[in-house]
Design an enzyme around this catalytic site. Structure first.
Site, PDB file in Angstrom:
ATOM      1  CG  ASP A 254      -7.658  17.374   4.686  1.00 47.23           C
ATOM      2  OD1 ASP A 254      -6.489  17.248   4.299  1.00 47.23           O
ATOM      3  OD2 ASP A 254      -7.960  17.872   5.790  1.00 47.23           O
ATOM      4  CE  LYS A 255      -7.679  16.137  -4.377  1.00 44.71           C
ATOM      5  NZ  LYS A 255      -7.515  16.930  -5.627  1.00 44.71           N
TER       6      LYS A 255
END
Length: 231
Positions: free
Chosen positions: A104-105
């Protein structure tokens, strides 16, 4: 043996029509000799473009050090994405280069990218049992009892029907640890700690199967050999 124009297009160098221009300009050679026809059938191992061998003609596998803030998507609507860090022509390969699973980011670290579908399946299949190791920093002091809780294999996450597989936790300092898992559930590491009352502040993947980041710098990538990878 493949047609030259099809080969160059599949590897992202140009379109099949543009391959004609490459040939006309003398940019393509077969065994050191300038190719005259773009529809000629060729051995990819003998082809050079601008005097350079073809890049990964049998498929590529690379390791990327993903920084925080980059998404694992081709969509530009989600802001910065990992493909901005890779060679511009890789998404033009057919099949296009894609990430093996996702980070994820807000997670940094080791990410594999490839255009070989069988590798994507092999590395992401629930039956793969490939170990992934994360360096985790949490919001408060860790309790050693987490080691046994994660290792038992009966930890249930919210909205899940099956418990997590046994995971290995090594406490590094009062608020940091290494966690090794063999699954890839949605936000699994963060959810595992959250289920016991800890919030993950920083998350970094150090290892994916046999691959480790080593000296690779943040935002950089390196090609990996396919010789020892079973398709």
């Amino acid at each position: 043996m493949r047609r030259l124009d099809q080969l160059l297009s599949a590897l992202g160098y140009c379109s099949r029509r543009e391959a004609m221009a490459f040939v006309k300009e003398g940019r393509v050679k077969l065994g050191g000799v300038v190719v005259k026809r773009s529809d000629q059938r060729v051995d990819s191992a003998l082809i050079t473009v601008d005097d350079e061998p073809l890049e990964a003609p049998d498929g590529l596998l690379a390791m990327l050090y993903k920084p925080v803030g980059y998404s694992c998507t081709h969509s530009e609507e989600e802001g910065q994405n990992i493909y901005e860090l890779l060679p511009a022509h890789w998404p033009d390969r057919n099949p296009a280069v894609t990430s093996v699973g996702r980070l994820d980011k807000d997670t940094s670290g080791l990410l594999l990218v490839t255009d070989i579908g069988s590798l994507v399946h092999r590395y992401t299949s629930p039956k793969s049992d490939i170990e992934k190791t994360y360096l985790v920093e949490v919001d408060r002091e860790l309790d050693p009892t987490l080691i046994d809780i994660f290792a038992k294999g009966d930890l249930m996450l919210r909205s899940e029907e099956k418990p997590c597989l046994p995971a290995k936790l090594e406490i590094v300092s009062s608020q940091s640890a290494r966690l090794t898992i063999t699954e890839g559930r949605y936000h699994q590491v963060r959810r595992m700690f959250a289920s016991q009352g800890w919030r993950v502040e920083n998350l970094h993947r150090e290892r994916f199967g046999p691959y480790v980041l080593g000296d690779l710098a943040e935002g950089e990538w390196q090609m990996l050999s396919l010789e020892q990878v079973a398709r």
